[in-house]
Design a protein around this motif. Structure first.
Motif, PDB file in Angstrom:
ATOM      1  N   LEU A 149      39.284  22.386  -9.131  1.00 57.33           N
ATOM      2  CA  LEU A 149      38.689  21.436  -8.189  1.00 57.33           C
ATOM      3  C   LEU A 149      39.478  21.366  -6.886  1.00 57.33           C
ATOM      4  N   ALA A 150      40.375  22.311  -6.674  1.00 54.59           N
ATOM      5  CA  ALA A 150      41.280  22.226  -5.524  1.00 54.59           C
ATOM      6  C   ALA A 150      40.548  22.398  -4.197  1.00 54.59           C
ATOM      7  N   ALA A 151      39.606  23.337  -4.110  1.00 56.19           N
ATOM      8  CA  ALA A 151      38.915  23.563  -2.838  1.00 56.19           C
ATOM      9  C   ALA A 151      38.098  22.339  -2.444  1.00 56.19           C
ATOM     10  N   TRP A 152      37.501  21.677  -3.432  1.00 54.75           N
ATOM     11  CA  TRP A 152      36.809  20.401  -3.182  1.00 54.75           C
ATOM     12  C   TRP A 152      37.773  19.389  -2.567  1.00 54.75           C
ATOM     13  N   ALA A 153      38.971  19.253  -3.161  1.00 57.92           N
ATOM     14  CA  ALA A 153      39.945  18.290  -2.659  1.00 57.92           C
ATOM     15  C   ALA A 153      40.376  18.630  -1.237  1.00 57.92           C
ATOM     16  N   VAL A 154      40.638  19.916  -0.985  1.00 59.38           N
ATOM     17  CA  VAL A 154      41.048  20.335   0.361  1.00 59.38           C
ATOM     18  C   VAL A 154      39.951  20.022   1.373  1.00 59.38           C
ATOM     19  N   TRP A 155      38.710  20.309   1.005  1.00 54.07           N
ATOM     20  CA  TRP A 155      37.604  20.042   1.934  1.00 54.07           C
ATOM     21  C   TRP A 155      37.454  18.542   2.199  1.00 54.07           C
ATOM     22  N   GLU A 156      37.612  17.716   1.179  1.00 53.67           N
ATOM     23  CA  GLU A 156      37.488  16.271   1.361  1.00 53.67           C
ATOM     24  C   GLU A 156      38.601  15.734   2.268  1.00 53.67           C
ATOM     25  N   VAL A 157      39.804  16.280   2.149  1.00 58.79           N
ATOM     26  CA  VAL A 157      40.877  15.886   3.065  1.00 58.79           C
ATOM     27  C   VAL A 157      40.533  16.316   4.488  1.00 58.79           C
ATOM     28  N   LEU A 191      43.986  28.917  -2.142  1.00 60.18           N
ATOM     29  CA  LEU A 191      42.756  28.645  -2.881  1.00 60.18           C
ATOM     30  C   LEU A 191      42.074  29.938  -3.314  1.00 60.18           C
ATOM     31  N   THR A 192      42.088  30.920  -2.437  1.00 62.92           N
ATOM     32  CA  THR A 192      41.468  32.207  -2.756  1.00 62.92           C
ATOM     33  C   THR A 192      42.193  32.880  -3.916  1.00 62.92           C
ATOM     34  N   ALA A 193      43.517  32.849  -3.891  1.00 61.90           N
ATOM     35  CA  ALA A 193      44.307  33.442  -4.980  1.00 61.90           C
ATOM     36  C   ALA A 193      44.077  32.694  -6.289  1.00 61.90           C
ATOM     37  N   TYR A 194      43.923  31.385  -6.201  1.00 62.81           N
ATOM     38  CA  TYR A 194      43.683  30.579  -7.406  1.00 62.81           C
ATOM     39  C   TYR A 194      42.333  30.933  -8.021  1.00 62.81           C
ATOM     40  N   TYR A 242      32.179  23.886 -12.064  1.00 68.04           N
ATOM     41  CA  TYR A 242      33.282  23.651 -11.116  1.00 68.04           C
ATOM     42  C   TYR A 242      33.511  24.901 -10.261  1.00 68.04           C
ATOM     43  N   LEU A 243      33.442  26.085 -10.882  1.00 72.21           N
ATOM     44  CA  LEU A 243      33.667  27.314 -10.124  1.00 72.21           C
ATOM     45  C   LEU A 243      32.544  27.584  -9.129  1.00 72.21           C
ATOM     46  N   ALA A 244      31.319  27.192  -9.479  1.00 74.67           N
ATOM     47  CA  ALA A 244      30.232  27.297  -8.499  1.00 74.67           C
ATOM     48  C   ALA A 244      30.512  26.400  -7.306  1.00 74.67           C
ATOM     49  N   ALA A 245      30.951  25.166  -7.585  1.00 74.69           N
ATOM     50  CA  ALA A 245      31.313  24.255  -6.495  1.00 74.69           C
ATOM     51  C   ALA A 245      32.506  24.785  -5.714  1.00 74.69           C
ATOM     52  N   HIS A 262      33.251  27.917  -5.165  1.00 76.81           N
ATOM     53  CA  HIS A 262      32.716  28.918  -4.242  1.00 76.81           C
ATOM     54  C   HIS A 262      32.098  28.253  -3.009  1.00 76.81           C
ATOM     55  N   ARG A 263      31.333  27.196  -3.228  1.00 79.51           N
ATOM     56  CA  ARG A 263      30.664  26.546  -2.098  1.00 79.51           C
ATOM     57  C   ARG A 263      31.670  25.887  -1.152  1.00 79.51           C
ATOM     58  N   HIS A 264      32.694  25.254  -1.718  1.00 81.47           N
ATOM     59  CA  HIS A 264      33.685  24.617  -0.846  1.00 81.47           C
ATOM     60  C   HIS A 264      34.515  25.668  -0.108  1.00 81.47           C
ATOM     61  N   LEU A 265      34.834  26.766  -0.785  1.00 82.25           N
ATOM     62  CA  LEU A 265      35.534  27.845  -0.071  1.00 82.25           C
ATOM     63  C   LEU A 265      34.652  28.439   1.030  1.00 82.25           C
ATOM     64  N   ALA A 266      33.352  28.479   0.793  1.00 82.63           N
ATOM     65  CA  ALA A 266      32.431  28.968   1.834  1.00 82.63           C
ATOM     66  C   ALA A 266      32.449  28.034   3.042  1.00 82.63           C
ATOM     67  N   LEU A 267      32.473  26.730   2.792  1.00 80.15           N
ATOM     68  CA  LEU A 267      32.560  25.772   3.894  1.00 80.15           C
ATOM     69  C   LEU A 267      33.847  25.973   4.690  1.00 80.15           C
ATOM     70  N   ILE A 268      34.957  26.187   3.973  1.00 79.30           N
ATOM     71  CA  ILE A 268      36.246  26.384   4.636  1.00 79.30           C
ATOM     72  C   ILE A 268      36.232  27.672   5.455  1.00 79.30           C
ATOM     73  N   ALA A 269      35.724  28.752   4.851  1.00 78.92           N
ATOM     74  CA  ALA A 269      35.672  30.034   5.564  1.00 78.92           C
ATOM     75  C   ALA A 269      34.811  29.927   6.819  1.00 78.92           C
ATOM     76  N   ALA A 270      33.665  29.271   6.695  1.00 75.41           N
ATOM     77  CA  ALA A 270      32.780  29.115   7.862  1.00 75.41           C
ATOM     78  C   ALA A 270      33.443  28.274   8.937  1.00 75.41           C
ATOM     79  N   GLU A 271      34.149  27.233   8.518  1.00 75.35           N
ATOM     80  CA  GLU A 271      34.816  26.367   9.494  1.00 75.35           C
ATOM     81  C   GLU A 271      35.890  27.138  10.256  1.00 75.35           C
ATOM     82  N   LEU A 272      36.482  28.132   9.586  1.00 72.54           N
ATOM     83  CA  LEU A 272      37.517  28.946  10.229  1.00 72.54           C
ATOM     84  C   LEU A 272      36.948  30.204  10.884  1.00 72.54           C
ATOM     85  N   GLY A 273      35.626  30.322  10.888  1.00 72.01           N
ATOM     86  CA  GLY A 273      34.977  31.406  11.622  1.00 72.01           C
ATOM     87  C   GLY A 273      34.739  32.679  10.852  1.00 72.01           C
TER      88      GLY A 273
END
Length: 680
Positions: free
Chosen positions: A377-385, A402-405, A486-489, A491-502
């Protein structure tokens, strides 16, 4: 937050301290208020952490006694109250004299105490002032002789001997508890060396209508470097106590304004309690804890470490009012991520350990655990912060971790290489047998003794190997629905992070990965006959419906995995009183299940994190009225939650009785967003 201990060990046989305490700024020592019929004139404590274990150093180490013409002035209670950021007591000394005592924190090692004497009478008063206190020694073992009280230049100091009792008491012999007074004092120790009397060198003279303040600090430190910092912290606080008070008041006003934003008036007191719970459980860097972190509960003997999935959930709640603390507690976990090229655990590159403590095994720590990880659930937590801070540097810092995890999960926990994972166990000396590995895998789920993992049902583990045949770890013989949702979520939160970083190509790949996981869960884990999501057998892909329904089946609603039709059947069972719709929502095992136990840890108790996921799942699919009614039922049923009781680890679903640990962090953290009325 009232009580006075009778012994140094703070808990009952389960390890739970019945006295709720207050700490702030990540301090490793805490206090409470006396009850009206307890000895007055000081605060209960301190409770201090012997690295990993809480102990009462005293029942009241600095009680203030006042005399006039050598006659004691006996106080009576006007007020004993815990306020956001401080403890306060107002005492009546008779004939127009009042004493107000306040305790707040000046830093992460130092408490600042303030005594204000006010003379509302018509005559001048001349008072003697002295502080007294006695050590509460542990009853037995080498820890009995660990503390030693001494006189110091500006007050008293408690020094500690080195004790390495892995499961009870850990000190290095460098710890100190130091009381420093702003005014000159004289210290006298009793013959046994366990009690002190610290007298103010000059009397307190009070004209009619005037007041006089006394200040002192109490610092708890682990190392020489700690002591140097704490001495500076203490001196600054004693020079400018009003500035410390003003800064603390402003900080707490900010916490509460953010925590109660959007919270209906009748729920705000509960929101404040959640903030107080999380702040008291905040620990600043010490030992192997390298960033500020939030532990599960200072009120429990075993809970002064940093767990991974506790942290992900706690960070989401803490981000509501203190996003910088939320970010740091995530860092505190990732500080111990297994690096690429690790000599000790090369197969586990990217893994995040289950929990870390002040000590690791090399320094005698027994609580540290790398036998397993925890739900992703780490990517979710990072995105919420990030949503609270807008800090892209934080995203850039965490994205590779997060990617390595995520990669670690698929490398070591996907037995068939099919894109669906299982909970499992690492190559660790403590995972020496299949049963050891099964236990570690159940811990990895976070739902330690859930019925779906029972060995009696045939649950065991299989080895996972790479293409060269090298053993990487073990997987349970079942794919878990919550893990893959959780892993589907993730992926989605990592996608949000990747998009936010371009990085839009990466975002597209991650979203496509989430879609593939969703399709697999919908197609293999949903039971059309029963209307619920279940784990599946690893060998046959059979849904394990005979084990009954567990709350893990609601996670596909939280993750957005379920189809609308699937979500409707899950909703029906979630709200059915004969299934999950109990007076205190929602039990971890359905009432219809043969293994349902309303007081079983993960076998029927209601946990607020799972309630959060269920409520957010209802909201996600548009059932806002159901979500609202669920929260109202929770607040009505949970014992003491809207009154003076502590936030509990879990609750009996039929009666609402609070169970297990008090002042539990993830309950407080995920209750905070539930208290808000969402803008639909």
């Amino acid at each position: 937050m009232h009580g006075t201990p009778a012994q140094a060990y703070p808990g009952d046989p389960s390890g739970t301290n019945p006295i709720t305490v207050f700490a702030d700024l990540g301090a490793w020592h805490a206090y409470a208020l006396p009850r009206p019929d307890d000895p007055l004139g000081g605060f209960t404590g301190p409770l201090h952490l012997a690295q990993e274990y809480p102990w009462w150093l005293s029942d009241g180490l600095t009680r203030l006694h006042l005399t006039e013409q050598d006659r004691p002035l006996d106080p009576t209670v006007l007020q004993l109250t815990a306020l956001p950021g401080l403890l306060r007591q107002r005492l009546d000394l008779g004939t127009g004299l009042t004493l107000t005592l306040e305790l707040r924190y000046a830093g992460n090692r130092t408490a600042l105490l303030h005594a204000r004497l006010a003379n509302a009478g018509p005559t001048h008063r001349t008072l003697g002032a002295a502080w007294t206190g006695t050590l509460l020694r542990p009853a037995a073992g080498p820890q009995h002789d660990a503390p030693r009280l001494t006189a110091a230049e500006h007050g008293i100091e408690v020094r500690f001997a080195r004790v390495r009792q892995t499961w009870d008491y850990l000190t290095d012999g460098t710890e100190r508890f130091t009381v420093r007074h702003a005014q000159p004092v004289r210290v006298v120790l009793d013959a046994g060396g366990d009690a002190h009397r610290t007298e103010l060198a000059e009397p307190v003279r009070l004209a009619p209508g005037r007041a006089r303040s006394l200040h002192w600090t109490e610092s708890y430190t682990f190392t020489e470097a700690d002591r140097t910092r704490a001495a500076a912290e203490s001196e600054a606080a004693l020079r400018a106590p009003n500035a410390v008070a003003a800064a603390g008041a402003a900080r707490w006003a900010g916490y509460l304004a953010r925590a109660t934003d959007g919270v209906p008036a009748e729920r705000r007191r509960t929101a404040v309690k959640c903030v107080q719970t999380l702040v008291t459980n905040w620990r600043s860097p010490a030992g192997r804890i390298r960033h500020d972190a939030v532990t599960p509960s200072l009120s429990n003997k075993w809970f002064s470490g940093v767990w991974a999935w506790d942290t992900w959930k706690q960070a989401v709640g803490t981000a509501v009012f203190a996003p910088a603390l939320a970010a740091d507690q995530i860092r505190a976990v990732f500080d111990h991520q297994v690096p690429a090229g690790s000599a000790e655990r090369p197969q586990d590159a990217g893994m995040v350990p289950d929990c870390v403590f002040y000590n690791d095994p090399s320094t005698g720590g027994g609580n540290w655990n790398e036998r397993n990880s925890k739900p992703p659930l780490a990517a979710w937590a990072v995105w919420e912060v990030y949503r609270r801070t807008g800090d892209r540097a934080f995203l850039r810092e965490l994205l590779p971790k997060l990617t390595a995890y995520q990669a670690w999960w698929y490398r070591t926990r996907d037995h068939h290489g099919e894109g669906l994972c299982q909970y499992g166990a690492t190559l660790d000396p403590a995972n020496g047998t299949p049963e050891d590995c099964r236990q570690a895998a159940a811990w990895e789920s976070g739902m330690d003794n859930a019925p779906r993992f029972d060995a009696a049902l045939g649950t065991t583990v299989v080895p996972n190997r790479d293409a060269a045949g090298t053993l990487l770890g073990w997987s349970l013989t079942q794919r878990s629905v919550d893990l893959n949702a959780y892993l589907a979520a993730d992926h989605r939160h990592l996608a949000l992070i990747a998009a936010e970083l371009g990085d839009h190509p990466a975002a597209d790949r991650l979203r496509a990965g989430a879609d593939r996981i969703d399709a697999a869960i919908r197609g293999t884990m949903y039971d059309p006959a029963g209307g619920w999501f279940h784990d599946t057998d690893l060998a046959t892909v059979t849904r394990l419906t005979a084990r009954g329904r567990g709350i893990e089946g609601v996670i596909p609603l939280w993750s957005g995995t379920a189809t609308p039709a699937q979500a409707r059947t899950v909703r029906r069972l979630l709200l059915d009183p004969a299934e999950f719709g109990t007076p205190m929502p929602f039990p971890t095992v359905a009432r219809s299940c043969a293994s349902f136990d309303p007081v079983g840890y993960w076998r029927g108790l209601a946990w607020l994190d799972q309630t959060y996921f269920a409520v957010e799942g209802l909201r996600r699919y548009g059932w806002h009225q159901d979500a609202r009614r669920t929260v109202e039922r929770l607040l009505t049923a949970a014992q003491g939650l809207t009154g003076t009781g502590p936030v509990r680890e879990n609750y009996q679903p039929l009666t609402g009785e609070g169970r297990n640990s008090t002042n539990f962090s993830w309950s407080a953290a995920l209750l905070l967003p539930l208290l808000r009325e969402p803008r639909e």
